[in-house]
Motif scaffolding. Structure first.
Motif, PDB file in Angstrom:
ATOM      1  N   ILE A 124       0.842  -1.203   0.000  1.00  0.00           N
ATOM      2  CA  ILE A 124       0.000   0.000   0.000  1.00  0.00           C
ATOM      3  C   ILE A 124       0.874   1.249   0.000  1.00  0.00           C
ATOM      4  CG2 ILE A 124      -1.630   1.349   1.416  1.00  0.00           C
ATOM      5  CD1 ILE A 124      -2.736  -1.430   2.400  1.00  0.00           C
ATOM      6  N   ASN A 125       1.944   1.213   0.783  1.00  0.00           N
ATOM      7  CA  ASN A 125       2.880   2.336   0.840  1.00  0.00           C
ATOM      8  C   ASN A 125       3.574   2.551  -0.502  1.00  0.00           C
ATOM      9  OD1 ASN A 125       6.131   2.931   1.782  1.00  0.00           O
ATOM     10  ND2 ASN A 125       4.558   4.390   2.383  1.00  0.00           N
ATOM     11  N   LYS A 126       3.998   1.455  -1.129  1.00  0.00           N
ATOM     12  CA  LYS A 126       4.688   1.560  -2.422  1.00  0.00           C
ATOM     13  C   LYS A 126       3.762   2.092  -3.508  1.00  0.00           C
ATOM     14  CE  LYS A 126       8.282  -1.787  -1.485  1.00  0.00           C
ATOM     15  NZ  LYS A 126       8.555  -3.221  -1.361  1.00  0.00           N
ATOM     16  N   GLU A 127       2.446   1.888  -3.328  1.00  0.00           N
ATOM     17  CA  GLU A 127       1.471   2.415  -4.296  1.00  0.00           C
ATOM     18  C   GLU A 127       1.202   3.901  -4.078  1.00  0.00           C
ATOM     19  OE1 GLU A 127      -1.959  -0.108  -3.910  1.00  0.00           O
ATOM     20  OE2 GLU A 127      -1.113  -1.681  -5.182  1.00  0.00           O
ATOM     21  N   GLY A 128       1.793   4.481  -3.023  1.00  0.00           N
ATOM     22  CA  GLY A 128       1.707   5.934  -2.858  1.00  0.00           C
ATOM     23  C   GLY A 128       1.007   6.443  -1.613  1.00  0.00           C
ATOM     24  N   THR A 129       0.569   5.534  -0.732  1.00  0.00           N
ATOM     25  CA  THR A 129      -0.115   5.975   0.490  1.00  0.00           C
ATOM     26  C   THR A 129       0.885   6.080   1.642  1.00  0.00           C
ATOM     27  OG1 THR A 129      -2.121   4.822  -0.232  1.00  0.00           O
ATOM     28  CG2 THR A 129      -2.034   5.499   2.069  1.00  0.00           C
ATOM     29  N   THR A 130       0.895   7.226   2.296  1.00  0.00           N
ATOM     30  CA  THR A 130       1.741   7.434   3.468  1.00  0.00           C
ATOM     31  C   THR A 130       1.069   6.758   4.660  1.00  0.00           C
ATOM     32  OG1 THR A 130       2.422   9.550   2.526  1.00  0.00           O
ATOM     33  CG2 THR A 130       2.859   9.233   4.872  1.00  0.00           C
ATOM     34  N   ILE A 131       1.870   6.161   5.558  1.00  0.00           N
ATOM     35  CA  ILE A 131       1.295   5.366   6.642  1.00  0.00           C
ATOM     36  C   ILE A 131       1.894   5.746   7.995  1.00  0.00           C
ATOM     37  CG2 ILE A 131       1.126   3.017   7.603  1.00  0.00           C
ATOM     38  CD1 ILE A 131       0.965   2.036   4.638  1.00  0.00           C
ATOM     39  N   LEU A 132       0.992   5.943   8.976  1.00  0.00           N
ATOM     40  CA  LEU A 132       1.393   6.060  10.377  1.00  0.00           C
ATOM     41  C   LEU A 132       0.866   4.813  11.070  1.00  0.00           C
ATOM     42  CD1 LEU A 132       2.675   7.548  12.759  1.00  0.00           C
ATOM     43  CD2 LEU A 132       0.549   8.838  13.025  1.00  0.00           C
ATOM     44  N   LEU A 133       1.794   3.992  11.542  1.00  0.00           N
ATOM     45  CA  LEU A 133       1.471   2.661  12.045  1.00  0.00           C
ATOM     46  C   LEU A 133       1.706   2.575  13.551  1.00  0.00           C
ATOM     47  CD1 LEU A 133       1.085  -0.498  11.644  1.00  0.00           C
ATOM     48  CD2 LEU A 133       3.531  -0.565  11.121  1.00  0.00           C
ATOM     49  N   VAL A 134       0.652   2.255  14.289  1.00  0.00           N
ATOM     50  CA  VAL A 134       0.759   1.985  15.724  1.00  0.00           C
ATOM     51  C   VAL A 134       0.777   0.473  15.882  1.00  0.00           C
ATOM     52  CG1 VAL A 134      -0.655   1.903  17.819  1.00  0.00           C
ATOM     53  CG2 VAL A 134      -0.209   4.090  16.717  1.00  0.00           C
ATOM     54  N   GLU A 135       1.789  -0.045  16.587  1.00  0.00           N
ATOM     55  CA  GLU A 135       1.948  -1.495  16.591  1.00  0.00           C
ATOM     56  C   GLU A 135       2.716  -1.965  17.823  1.00  0.00           C
ATOM     57  OE1 GLU A 135       1.591  -5.046  16.100  1.00  0.00           O
ATOM     58  OE2 GLU A 135       0.755  -4.045  14.349  1.00  0.00           O
ATOM     59  N   GLN A 136       2.188  -3.030  18.467  1.00  0.00           N
ATOM     60  CA  GLN A 136       2.894  -3.610  19.612  1.00  0.00           C
ATOM     61  C   GLN A 136       3.974  -4.586  19.175  1.00  0.00           C
ATOM     62  OE1 GLN A 136      -0.286  -4.898  22.498  1.00  0.00           O
ATOM     63  NE2 GLN A 136       1.185  -4.034  23.912  1.00  0.00           N
ATOM     64  N   ASN A 137       3.835  -5.142  17.971  1.00  0.00           N
ATOM     65  CA  ASN A 137       4.867  -6.022  17.434  1.00  0.00           C
ATOM     66  C   ASN A 137       5.994  -5.136  16.903  1.00  0.00           C
ATOM     67  OD1 ASN A 137       6.458  -7.802  15.924  1.00  0.00           O
ATOM     68  ND2 ASN A 137       4.712  -9.042  15.305  1.00  0.00           N
ATOM     69  N   ALA A 138       6.827  -4.675  17.840  1.00  0.00           N
ATOM     70  CA  ALA A 138       7.836  -3.659  17.515  1.00  0.00           C
ATOM     71  C   ALA A 138       8.816  -4.125  16.446  1.00  0.00           C
ATOM     72  CB  ALA A 138       8.598  -3.263  18.785  1.00  0.00           C
ATOM     73  N   ASN A 139       9.234  -5.383  16.527  1.00  0.00           N
ATOM     74  CA  ASN A 139      10.226  -5.882  15.574  1.00  0.00           C
ATOM     75  C   ASN A 139       9.698  -5.826  14.149  1.00  0.00           C
ATOM     76  OD1 ASN A 139      12.808  -6.781  15.214  1.00  0.00           O
ATOM     77  ND2 ASN A 139      12.333  -8.933  15.529  1.00  0.00           N
ATOM     78  N   MET A 140       8.457  -6.273  13.974  1.00  0.00           N
ATOM     79  CA  MET A 140       7.838  -6.289  12.650  1.00  0.00           C
ATOM     80  C   MET A 140       7.636  -4.855  12.148  1.00  0.00           C
ATOM     81  SD  MET A 140       7.007  -9.082  11.056  1.00  0.00           S
ATOM     82  CE  MET A 140       6.209  -9.588   9.557  1.00  0.00           C
ATOM     83  N   ALA A 141       7.148  -3.984  13.035  1.00  0.00           N
ATOM     84  CA  ALA A 141       6.890  -2.596  12.649  1.00  0.00           C
ATOM     85  C   ALA A 141       8.185  -1.892  12.225  1.00  0.00           C
ATOM     86  CB  ALA A 141       6.237  -1.845  13.808  1.00  0.00           C
ATOM     87  N   LEU A 142       9.244  -2.079  13.010  1.00  0.00           N
ATOM     88  CA  LEU A 142      10.523  -1.423  12.693  1.00  0.00           C
ATOM     89  C   LEU A 142      11.143  -1.980  11.410  1.00  0.00           C
ATOM     90  CD1 LEU A 142      12.042  -1.252  16.299  1.00  0.00           C
ATOM     91  CD2 LEU A 142      11.273   0.694  14.926  1.00  0.00           C
ATOM     92  N   SER A 143      10.823  -3.236  11.098  1.00  0.00           N
ATOM     93  CA  SER A 143      11.410  -3.854   9.899  1.00  0.00           C
ATOM     94  C   SER A 143      10.851  -3.267   8.606  1.00  0.00           C
ATOM     95  CB  SER A 143      11.218  -5.370   9.920  1.00  0.00           C
ATOM     96  OG  SER A 143       9.869  -5.702   9.676  1.00  0.00           O
ATOM     97  N   ILE A 144       9.631  -2.684   8.657  1.00  0.00           N
ATOM     98  CA  ILE A 144       9.070  -2.120   7.417  1.00  0.00           C
ATOM     99  C   ILE A 144       9.035  -0.583   7.419  1.00  0.00           C
ATOM    100  CG2 ILE A 144       7.633  -4.170   7.007  1.00  0.00           C
ATOM    101  CD1 ILE A 144       5.178  -2.300   7.686  1.00  0.00           C
ATOM    102  N   ALA A 145       9.260   0.031   8.595  1.00  0.00           N
ATOM    103  CA  ALA A 145       9.125   1.496   8.700  1.00  0.00           C
ATOM    104  C   ALA A 145      10.398   2.220   8.245  1.00  0.00           C
ATOM    105  CB  ALA A 145       8.805   1.880  10.139  1.00  0.00           C
ATOM    106  N   HIS A 146      10.200   3.478   7.858  1.00  0.00           N
ATOM    107  CA  HIS A 146      11.345   4.347   7.555  1.00  0.00           C
ATOM    108  C   HIS A 146      11.849   5.016   8.830  1.00  0.00           C
ATOM    109  CE1 HIS A 146       8.989   4.165   3.726  1.00  0.00           C
ATOM    110  NE2 HIS A 146      10.200   3.967   3.244  1.00  0.00           N
ATOM    111  N   ARG A 147      10.903   5.518   9.619  1.00  0.00           N
ATOM    112  CA  ARG A 147      11.259   6.174  10.882  1.00  0.00           C
ATOM    113  C   ARG A 147      10.324   5.686  11.987  1.00  0.00           C
ATOM    114  NH1 ARG A 147      10.490  11.075  11.689  1.00  0.00           N
ATOM    115  NH2 ARG A 147       8.960  11.444  10.054  1.00  0.00           N
TER     116      ARG A 147
END
Length: 235
Positions: A180-203
């Motif tokens: 979804i992000n690569k298709e052009g949507t900016t994402i703010l992700l709240v997530e308890q699975n920190a490892n998974m979230a950090l693996s796909i996030a930019h910041r």
């Protein structure tokens, strides 16, 4: 795209967000990690207009949205996929998706976007006529994200998309978030699975008891001793 400065939010006497500041640039995946009750969901509800901050500023595309109504914020391009999925159980999968486009009038484009959601989530196409309440937890999460996309957001707020899902489904959901992000949507992700979230996030931002205590490049935070110890199960 989004700039939050020194917002404070209270639930009666409880100070839920304390001088929180963050920004999200166009095209990014930014993640907010933290323990249960840290204020992550409260922040998303504040950004989408469900809660009003006591003070501070929230600017989206250079304009203040602090006093805007929820519908106006959705119309401006911010879509919120809430924690717990919140699908409409007695309505079909397709009807739930149509409801996500309630502010739109472009029927042909709406149909095209429903087809695109079905491309992202083939399982939903198979279940398109079923009541949403009969879907599995993973399928309901897919539907909640798909419904959020039906508003054609520029910024998608995702609250705990992996909660309660099996590891294989978590991986699938995160692959879709990246797509979804690569298709052009900016994402703010709240997530308890920190490892998974950090693996796909930019910041990323780390929030504790209502305050941002750490921020930076997601990959750097993933290797931070402090983050590892607190959120990633040790070094």
């Amino acid at each position: 795209m989004l700039k939050v400065e020194n917002i404070n939010v209270y639930y009666d006497a409880i100070h839920a967000l304390k001088d929180v500041s963050l920004e999200v640039k166009e095209g990014e995946i930014v993640t907010l990690i933290g323990a249960n009750g840290a204020g992550k969901s409260t922040l998303l509800k504040t950004l989408s207009g469900l809660i009003r901050p006591k003070n501070g500023t929230i600017e989206y595309e250079g304009k203040s949205i602090v006093k805007r109504k929820v519908q106006a914020i959705v119309k401006a391009g911010i879509s919120h996929v809430p924690e717990g999925r919140r699908v409409f159980p007695t309505m079909s999968v397709t009807e739930n998706l149509e409801l996500g486009a309630f502010l739109r009038r472009d029927k042909k484009a709406i149909q095209k976007d429903i087809e695109h959601v079905f491309e992202l989530f083939p399982r939903l196409y198979e279940r398109r006529k079923q009541s949403a309440g009969t879907l599995s937890g993973g399928e309901q999460q897919m539907l909640a994200i798909g419904r959020g996309l039906m508003a054609k957001p520029k910024l998608l707020l995702l609250d705990e998309p992996s909660m309660g899902l099996a590891p294989l489904l978590v991986k699938q959901i995160f692959n879709i978030i990246e797509m979804i992000n690569k298709e052009g949507t900016t994402i703010l992700l709240v997530e308890q699975n920190a490892n998974m979230a950090l693996s796909i996030a930019h910041r990323a931002y780390v929030i504790e008891t209502g305050s941002v205590v750490l921020s930076g490049d997601a990959k750097e935070l993933q290797t931070s001793a402090l983050v590892k110890e607190a959120y990633l199960g040790g070094a």
